[in-house]
Each structure stands twice: as C-alpha cells, then as structure tokens.
Design a protein around this motif. Structure first.
Motif, PDB file in Angstrom:
ATOM      1  N   ALA A  56      50.061  63.173  32.398  1.00  0.00           N
ATOM      2  CA  ALA A  56      51.387  62.788  32.888  1.00  0.00           C
ATOM      3  C   ALA A  56      51.316  62.359  34.346  1.00  0.00           C
ATOM      4  CB  ALA A  56      52.357  63.937  32.719  1.00  0.00           C
ATOM      5  N   LYS A  57      50.567  63.110  35.133  1.00  0.00           N
ATOM      6  CA  LYS A  57      50.443  62.771  36.552  1.00  0.00           C
ATOM      7  C   LYS A  57      48.980  62.497  36.808  1.00  0.00           C
ATOM      8  CE  LYS A  57      54.072  65.910  37.986  1.00  0.00           C
ATOM      9  NZ  LYS A  57      54.323  67.156  38.703  1.00  0.00           N
ATOM     10  N   GLU A  58      48.623  61.231  36.895  1.00  0.00           N
ATOM     11  CA  GLU A  58      47.207  60.904  36.872  1.00  0.00           C
ATOM     12  C   GLU A  58      46.450  61.360  38.098  1.00  0.00           C
ATOM     13  OE1 GLU A  58      46.680  56.815  35.890  1.00  0.00           O
ATOM     14  OE2 GLU A  58      47.559  57.170  33.932  1.00  0.00           O
ATOM     15  N   GLU A  59      47.174  61.577  39.192  1.00  0.00           N
ATOM     16  CA  GLU A  59      46.430  61.896  40.408  1.00  0.00           C
ATOM     17  C   GLU A  59      45.996  63.350  40.443  1.00  0.00           C
ATOM     18  OE1 GLU A  59      50.563  63.023  41.696  1.00  0.00           O
ATOM     19  OE2 GLU A  59      49.595  61.726  40.250  1.00  0.00           O
TER      20      GLU A  59
ATOM     21  N   ARG B  62      57.338  57.038  34.599  1.00  0.00           N
ATOM     22  CA  ARG B  62      56.605  56.141  33.723  1.00  0.00           C
ATOM     23  C   ARG B  62      56.788  56.611  32.292  1.00  0.00           C
ATOM     24  NH1 ARG B  62      51.760  57.815  35.005  1.00  0.00           N
ATOM     25  NH2 ARG B  62      50.460  56.063  34.437  1.00  0.00           N
ATOM     26  N   THR B  63      57.182  55.701  31.414  1.00  0.00           N
ATOM     27  CA  THR B  63      57.410  56.077  30.023  1.00  0.00           C
ATOM     28  C   THR B  63      56.276  55.606  29.132  1.00  0.00           C
ATOM     29  OG1 THR B  63      58.698  54.071  29.819  1.00  0.00           O
ATOM     30  CG2 THR B  63      59.910  56.103  30.201  1.00  0.00           C
ATOM     31  N   HIS B  64      55.341  54.872  29.695  1.00  0.00           N
ATOM     32  CA  HIS B  64      54.217  54.365  28.922  1.00  0.00           C
ATOM     33  C   HIS B  64      52.973  54.514  29.772  1.00  0.00           C
ATOM     34  CE1 HIS B  64      51.640  51.416  26.832  1.00  0.00           C
ATOM     35  NE2 HIS B  64      52.361  51.757  25.775  1.00  0.00           N
ATOM     36  N   GLU B  65      51.855  54.800  29.133  1.00  0.00           N
ATOM     37  CA  GLU B  65      50.668  55.094  29.929  1.00  0.00           C
ATOM     38  C   GLU B  65      50.124  53.857  30.630  1.00  0.00           C
ATOM     39  OE1 GLU B  65      47.453  54.853  26.254  1.00  0.00           O
ATOM     40  OE2 GLU B  65      47.829  56.748  27.289  1.00  0.00           O
ATOM     41  N   LYS B  66      50.537  52.657  30.194  1.00  0.00           N
ATOM     42  CA  LYS B  66      50.031  51.453  30.846  1.00  0.00           C
ATOM     43  C   LYS B  66      50.939  50.985  31.990  1.00  0.00           C
ATOM     44  CE  LYS B  66      47.070  49.710  27.253  1.00  0.00           C
ATOM     45  NZ  LYS B  66      46.882  48.760  26.163  1.00  0.00           N
TER      46      LYS B  66
END
Lengths: 137, 132
Positions: A56-59, B62-66
């Motif tokens: 969900a939170k990439e960082e 963000r609702t989509h991973e891209k």
C-alpha cells in the motif's frame, strides 16, 4: 499505529530466522548421509532472504520474506569405499556437500538474529501496554 | 479561559507518533539484518518533526498499483543510513548492534514522552477536580 506494524515486522524476522535454523538443522543432520548415486545425494540447503515492501505504501518496508530455498551446487565428496553397503558397482559412495563448520556458524548467526527480533517485539509490547494506560494514574 | 489540550500537550503527541514510525523502520532494519543487498534506513527526526508540526506532507491516494505516487513532502523523512562498516560482500549495510542500540534508545525516548504526557494529564485532572 505503527507499533502494531513492529509486531508484524519482527514476526517476519522470526519466521525467516526460524526457517534458517530449520535448514541448518537439516543440513547438519544429513551431513553424513551417504548414497550410491550422485542424483540421490543430499545437498546443503540455504534460504534466500529478500526485503518485503508494504504494497500500500511503497516507500515503507514490511520486514523480510523468504524467496525460496536453494540447494548448494558445491561439488559432492566422492569416496572410494567398495566395502560400504551403499557403494555403487565401481565401489564409490557419495557424501553431501555440507560444511559442518559453516553450518554451525550459520546456526549461531540465525539464533542471534532471532533473539534480536524477539527483543524488538518485547520492547514494542512494553511501549504499547504503557500507551494503553496513558492518563490512568 | 478554556483549557487547550493542544497547548497543554505541546510537542509530545507528534513526537510520539514519529517515535512509533521510527521504531517500525528500525525493526525493519533488524528483521533484514541478514538480507543480501538491504540498505539500512532511518528517520530524519528533525525534518519529520518540522513536517509534522506544519503538516506539510500530504499525498494523493492511489487506487491502482500502476498509479504514480504523488506526495507533497517537502523533504523526504526516511533516509538511508551512512555506512560506517566495510562491505561484507553481500551488499547489506545493517550494523545490528547500532540498530539495537538505536531501537532501545528510541523506545526509552518514547516512554519519556509518555511520562511527560502522564504528568500533564494528571496536572489537568487536578485543575479540573480542584483540591479535595
């Protein structure tokens, strides 16, 4: 609350290190398992770790994951021993490529890392339980 | 004259939230102490506290991973640690002793903030209840 995440993260660390201890135990237990063909000989197994990311939170990181277990491709030990019951028709037996010294060092490293993760979870537990009683004195 | 909780508690609530965040980051470092290629991270506390006080940081959900990740962080709070030990060959920069010290220090500082908050709360209780 990030403190609940600390439990998850320490938990992934515990799982990974316990698996590493498991493979080490398996390697040491099978260090002397001889066989009569190269294909059937036990090979040392080692887990591969990678950092896990919070999707969900990439960082932000979310602990460690085990990508898989690889078998060591170090050369097997071949021994000429025609009197051995498992010797093949040419008189050879095959021994695993497990280095017991390496495995012992691996075991101590894994158990130290396991301890560190337990202490992290313990400290997080203390912080949380004191926060839950905030203002009650 | 009304009692202002914001003023009474001061910096401590924000500080505690940041200490929590930092404890998660340090726990991540400790969990990844044996992961090849992992680089140790830490929270830049001064920057994070400034951001928390002025509440500058916000991000678009963000609702989509891209989807692109867009945030208005003035400065990134989480930074990679300066490496002080030589590379052991696997690209991992975690110094486990340093991380453990940092973690316990962080948790002590968190509990110090808790103690401050506790005494502020008991002070407020006294003010509300009066001498009896």
């Amino acid at each position: 609350m990030s403190l609940y995440r600390v439990f998850d993260i320490a938990g992934t660390g515990l799982t990974a290190q316990a698996l590493r201890l498991n493979t080490t135990a398996s390697n040491i237990a099978n260090a002397n398992t001889v066989s009569s063909s190269i294909d059937q000989t036990y090979r040392g197994r080692h887990p591969v770790f990678a950092a896990e990311f919070d999707r969900a939170k990439e960082e932000q990181g979310a602990g460690v994951k085990v990508l898989g277990i690889v078998e060591s491709d170090a050369p097997l030990t071949t021994e000429y021993n025609p009197s051995h019951p498992l010797a093949d028709e040419k008189g050879f037996i095959y021994k695993p490529n497990v280095n017991v010294m390496e495995e012992m060092a691996n075991m101590i490293s894994a158990s130290r890392s396991y301890d560190a993760n337990v202490q992290v979870a313990d400290a997080a537990k203390q912080m949380l339980s004191r926060t839950l009683t905030l203002g009650q004195r | 004259m009304a009692i202002s909780f914001e003023k009474a508690f001061g910096l401590h609530p924000e500080g505690m939230l940041l200490r929590e965040k930092r404890s998660a980051i340090l726990a991540d470092n400790i969990a990844n102490a044996d992961t090849p290629g992992y680089k140790a991270k830490d929270l830049d506390f001064a920057t994070a506290l400034t951001n928390a006080q002025s509440r500058q940081s916000s991000s678009i959900s963000r609702t989509h991973e891209k989807h692109f990740q867009i945030s208005t962080d003035m400065q990134q709070e989480v930074k990679f640690r300066n490496v002080e030990q030589t590379d052991t060959g696997d690209g991992n920069s975690v110094d486990i002793h340093r991380e453990r010290n940092a973690f316990s220090q962080n948790s002590m500082e968190y509990q110090a903030s808790l103690n401050f908050l506790n005494s502020k709360i008991s002070g407020l209780k006294k003010a509300v209840g009066g001498q009896s």
